[in-house]
Design an enzyme around this catalytic site. Structure first.
Site, mmCIF file in Angstrom:
data_model
loop_
_atom_site.group_PDB
_atom_site.id
_atom_site.type_symbol
_atom_site.label_atom_id
_atom_site.label_comp_id
_atom_site.label_asym_id
_atom_site.label_seq_id
_atom_site.Cartn_x
_atom_site.Cartn_y
_atom_site.Cartn_z
ATOM 1 N N ARG A 56 51.623 -40.127 -59.634
ATOM 2 C CA ARG A 56 51.769 -39.344 -58.407
ATOM 3 C C ARG A 56 50.502 -39.295 -57.571
ATOM 4 O O ARG A 56 50.572 -39.049 -56.373
ATOM 5 C CB ARG A 56 52.334 -37.965 -58.720
ATOM 6 C CG ARG A 56 53.772 -38.121 -59.259
ATOM 7 C CD ARG A 56 54.511 -36.864 -59.393
ATOM 8 N NE ARG A 56 53.941 -35.986 -60.386
ATOM 9 C CZ ARG A 56 54.465 -34.826 -60.714
ATOM 10 N NH1 ARG A 56 55.556 -34.398 -60.135
ATOM 11 N NH2 ARG A 56 53.888 -34.077 -61.614
ATOM 12 N N GLU A 93 45.555 -31.383 -74.593
ATOM 13 C CA GLU A 93 45.943 -30.243 -75.412
ATOM 14 C C GLU A 93 46.585 -30.707 -76.726
ATOM 15 O O GLU A 93 46.522 -30.046 -77.736
ATOM 16 C CB GLU A 93 46.946 -29.350 -74.650
ATOM 17 C CG GLU A 93 46.387 -28.697 -73.418
ATOM 18 C CD GLU A 93 46.373 -29.614 -72.188
ATOM 19 O OE1 GLU A 93 46.954 -30.714 -72.234
ATOM 20 O OE2 GLU A 93 45.748 -29.218 -71.189
#
Length: 173
Positions: A56, A93
């Site tokens: 994106r 994460e």
């Protein structure tokens, strides 16, 4: 034009408990997309190069680069670019990832603006800044379409950050 009205929230996507901020309505509206590109281009005028991550970041970075007649440098995950590459390993994460740019496309002393769609945790953008700084590139600014609150990304990114839309993560629309 109020770009925020072209962002919708999709509850429980891609997993339960996530409030996904969908940019599809903005991309599907020519006027809103044009306005976003115009605003980003004004903020990126002083750059030598425009840099954007797959995928994106390409949607916004490429038209900004074309409008300004500047080079667009793609940042992709490992194994997606041909030829010699420069890599940066970074933590997520849930594990690790590697980002790459093609060797020889950036030069020491160049001034870069990084463009992406969303700023949340800032991990990917932080890795991109490290990749560029390691090549002697100066980061002028980071521009994002939308910034989500509550993630403290600005603490990770000691750069000038411009967001066209600021979204309170607790808002439903």
């Amino acid at each position: 034009m109020e770009l925020k009205k072209y962002i919708r929230t999709i509850e429980n996507f891609p997993i339960e408990g996530v409030k996904f901020k969908d940019i599809s309505l903005l991309l599907a509206n020519g006027e809103a997309l044009h306005e976003a590109i115009e605003q980003m281009a004004k903020l990126a005028q002083n750059a030598d190069i425009i840099v954007g991550p797959d995928a994106r970041g390409f949607l916004f970075g490429t038209p900004v680069a074309a409008k300004l007649s500047k080079p667009f440098i793609m940042v992709r995950k490992k194994g997606k670019l041909p030829g010699e590459v420069i890599s940066c390993d970074y933590g997520l994460e849930y594990g690790r990832n590697i980002l790459e740019i093609q060797k020889g496309l950036v030069k020491p002393g160049q001034k870069a603006v990084i463009i992406d769609d969303v700023l949340a945790t800032g991990g990917t953008l932080e890795a991109i800044t490290e990749l560029l700084k390691d090549q002697g590139v100066e980061i002028l600014r980071i521009i994002v379409l939308m910034e989500l609150d509550g993630f403290d990304a600005r603490k990770r990114l000691p750069f000038d950050i411009k967001s066209l839309i600021y979204v309170n993560e607790n808002e439903s629309e």
